[in-house]
Design a protein around this motif. Structure first.
Motif, mmCIF file in Angstrom:
data_model
loop_
_atom_site.group_PDB
_atom_site.id
_atom_site.type_symbol
_atom_site.label_atom_id
_atom_site.label_comp_id
_atom_site.label_asym_id
_atom_site.label_seq_id
_atom_site.Cartn_x
_atom_site.Cartn_y
_atom_site.Cartn_z
ATOM 1 N N ARG A 1 0.846 -1.211 0.000
ATOM 2 C CA ARG A 1 0.000 0.000 0.000
ATOM 3 C C ARG A 1 0.874 1.252 0.000
ATOM 4 O O ARG A 1 0.608 2.244 -0.697
ATOM 5 N N ARG A 2 1.938 1.203 0.809
ATOM 6 C CA ARG A 2 2.809 2.382 0.868
ATOM 7 C C ARG A 2 3.475 2.622 -0.495
ATOM 8 O O ARG A 2 3.626 3.768 -0.950
ATOM 9 N N VAL A 3 3.897 1.565 -1.158
ATOM 10 C CA VAL A 3 4.533 1.720 -2.475
ATOM 11 C C VAL A 3 3.541 2.298 -3.482
ATOM 12 O O VAL A 3 3.865 3.169 -4.301
ATOM 13 N N VAL A 4 2.306 1.820 -3.438
ATOM 14 C CA VAL A 4 1.291 2.328 -4.378
ATOM 15 C C VAL A 4 1.054 3.822 -4.170
ATOM 16 O O VAL A 4 0.974 4.606 -5.101
ATOM 17 N N VAL A 5 0.905 4.189 -2.858
ATOM 18 C CA VAL A 5 0.680 5.621 -2.558
ATOM 19 C C VAL A 5 1.858 6.440 -3.031
ATOM 20 O O VAL A 5 1.718 7.539 -3.602
ATOM 21 N N LEU A 6 3.089 5.944 -2.801
ATOM 22 C CA LEU A 6 4.279 6.694 -3.212
ATOM 23 C C LEU A 6 4.340 6.844 -4.734
ATOM 24 O O LEU A 6 4.651 7.914 -5.273
ATOM 25 N N VAL A 7 3.989 5.756 -5.414
ATOM 26 C CA VAL A 7 3.985 5.836 -6.887
ATOM 27 C C VAL A 7 2.965 6.834 -7.386
ATOM 28 O O VAL A 7 3.203 7.612 -8.307
ATOM 29 N N VAL A 8 1.770 6.819 -6.752
ATOM 30 C CA VAL A 8 0.724 7.770 -7.167
ATOM 31 C C VAL A 8 1.177 9.203 -6.934
ATOM 32 O O VAL A 8 0.983 10.096 -7.775
ATOM 33 N N LEU A 9 1.817 9.439 -5.758
ATOM 34 C CA LEU A 9 2.293 10.796 -5.463
ATOM 35 C C LEU A 9 3.353 11.229 -6.479
ATOM 36 O O LEU A 9 3.347 12.360 -6.978
ATOM 37 N N LEU A 10 4.277 10.306 -6.760
ATOM 38 C CA LEU A 10 5.311 10.675 -7.729
ATOM 39 C C LEU A 10 4.714 10.939 -9.126
ATOM 40 O O LEU A 10 5.121 11.857 -9.841
ATOM 41 N N ALA A 11 3.732 10.090 -9.470
ATOM 42 C CA ALA A 11 3.096 10.305 -10.781
ATOM 43 C C ALA A 11 2.366 11.636 -10.835
ATOM 44 O O ALA A 11 2.386 12.356 -11.836
ATOM 45 N N LEU A 12 1.663 11.930 -9.694
ATOM 46 C CA LEU A 12 0.944 13.207 -9.645
ATOM 47 C C LEU A 12 1.901 14.370 -9.735
ATOM 48 O O LEU A 12 1.679 15.334 -10.482
ATOM 49 N N LEU A 13 3.005 14.299 -8.977
ATOM 50 C CA LEU A 13 3.987 15.394 -9.037
ATOM 51 C C LEU A 13 4.617 15.491 -10.429
ATOM 52 O O LEU A 13 4.831 16.580 -10.971
ATOM 53 N N GLY A 14 4.909 14.315 -10.998
ATOM 54 C CA GLY A 14 5.477 14.353 -12.359
ATOM 55 C C GLY A 14 4.519 14.946 -13.381
ATOM 56 O O GLY A 14 4.900 15.689 -14.279
ATOM 57 N N GLY A 15 3.222 14.564 -13.237
ATOM 58 C CA GLY A 15 2.234 15.120 -14.183
ATOM 59 C C GLY A 15 2.096 16.625 -14.047
ATOM 60 O O GLY A 15 1.999 17.352 -15.028
ATOM 61 N N LEU A 16 2.061 17.088 -12.774
ATOM 62 C CA LEU A 16 1.963 18.545 -12.561
ATOM 63 C C LEU A 16 3.184 19.257 -13.129
ATOM 64 O O LEU A 16 3.088 20.328 -13.751
ATOM 65 N N GLY A 17 4.357 18.671 -12.897
ATOM 66 C CA GLY A 17 5.568 19.314 -13.437
ATOM 67 C C GLY A 17 5.580 19.353 -14.955
ATOM 68 O O GLY A 17 5.961 20.349 -15.582
ATOM 69 N N TRP A 18 5.148 18.251 -15.591
ATOM 70 C CA TRP A 18 5.125 18.205 -17.062
ATOM 71 C C TRP A 18 4.128 19.205 -17.631
ATOM 72 O O TRP A 18 4.366 19.861 -18.627
ATOM 73 N N LEU A 19 2.945 19.324 -16.913
ATOM 74 C CA LEU A 19 1.930 20.279 -17.361
ATOM 75 C C LEU A 19 2.438 21.700 -17.289
ATOM 76 O O LEU A 19 2.257 22.495 -18.222
ATOM 77 N N ALA A 20 3.119 22.033 -16.165
ATOM 78 C CA ALA A 20 3.664 23.389 -16.024
ATOM 79 C C ALA A 20 4.713 23.659 -17.088
ATOM 80 O O ALA A 20 4.758 24.731 -17.713
ATOM 81 N N PHE A 21 5.571 22.663 -17.356
ATOM 82 C CA PHE A 21 6.608 22.828 -18.372
ATOM 83 C C PHE A 21 6.008 23.001 -19.760
ATOM 84 O O PHE A 21 6.457 23.816 -20.573
ATOM 85 N N SER A 22 4.944 22.259 -20.040
ATOM 86 C CA SER A 22 4.294 22.355 -21.355
ATOM 87 C C SER A 22 3.682 23.728 -21.554
ATOM 88 O O SER A 22 3.759 24.319 -22.632
#
Length: 224
Positions: free
Chosen positions: A16-37
């Motif tokens: 569960r902890r790994v899943v949450v961490l992956v989701v957080l990283l994905a969310l942060l990565g998506g936000l960063g990519w959106l801002a960069f775009s």
């Protein structure tokens, strides 16, 4: 917190902890990519707009037709001065031809002063002033002397009451003068000779001679 406690096995909690961490990283990565775009798109749009304004090619017409400022207007050619018209010399008088008015001089001669009622003789002098002999008609019907008063009123004319006719074609040499006498009866007259004829009043008068179309200068006569 890294040692899960609960009824479930430890691997379940770690998963569960790994899943949450992956989701957080994905969310942060998506936000960063959106801002960069967004930033990239905005910057690219500005660059494209700048390129559109800076790289607008020169119109083809401007490359073919030069501007008015670049075209050198030639100076107008100097206006040539109008050629002076050649002076046409008057034709030389023809020897033996007619005496034109320009070839003769006409003069009326008077005694200067005569008594009222007298019958003086006047003269018409015709002179050839050309350099060649010429022919002029001196017919009596072409000769005339007219008298006028100081106001220009006609007083007498030699052809009024006793006109004469003759044919006299004369050849005049250069410088030759022909004198034609005319007698005045001392009375007034008018062209129809129907008015009463009387003695003019004493005073100064003018005499004017004519030979066809040639007219003489005026000469004075005084009646005393």
């Amino acid at each position: 917190m890294w040692h899960p406690v609960g009824e479930l096995p430890a691997r379940v909690y770690w998963r569960r902890r790994v899943v949450v961490l992956v989701v957080l990283l994905a969310l942060l990565g998506g936000l960063g990519w959106l801002a960069f775009s967004l930033l990239s798109a905005r910057g690219g749009g500005d660059a494209a707009a700048s390129d559109r304004y800076e790289a607008v090619p020169e119109p083809a017409l401007a490359r073919v037709v030069p501007s008015l400022a670049a075209v050198a207007t030639p100076d107008p050619p100097p206006v040539a001065e109008a050629a002076a018209e050649p002076q046409v010399a008057a034709p030389e008088p023809l020897a033996g031809g007619p005496c034109t008015d320009d070839m003769i001089a006409l003069e009326v001669r008077t005694p200067g002063s005569v008594p009222v009622g007298s019958k003086p003789t006047f003269e018409i002098a015709v002179a050839n002033v050309s350099a060649v002999p010429c022919v002029r008609a001196l017919d009596k019907g072409l000769q005339e002397i007219v008298m006028v008063d100081s106001a220009g009123n006609r007083v007498w004319g030699s052809n009024d009451c006793f006109p004469e006719a003759s044919s006299d074609l004369r050849t005049l040499g250069p410088g030759e003068v022909v004198t034609i006498p005319l007698v005045w009866g001392g009375l007034t007259s008018e062209p129809t000779c129907s008015a009463p004829r009387v003695n003019p009043a004493p005073g100064s008068y003018l005499l004017r001679a004519r030979l066809d179309t040639k007219v003489s200068p005026d000469a004075s006569i005084t009646l005393v």
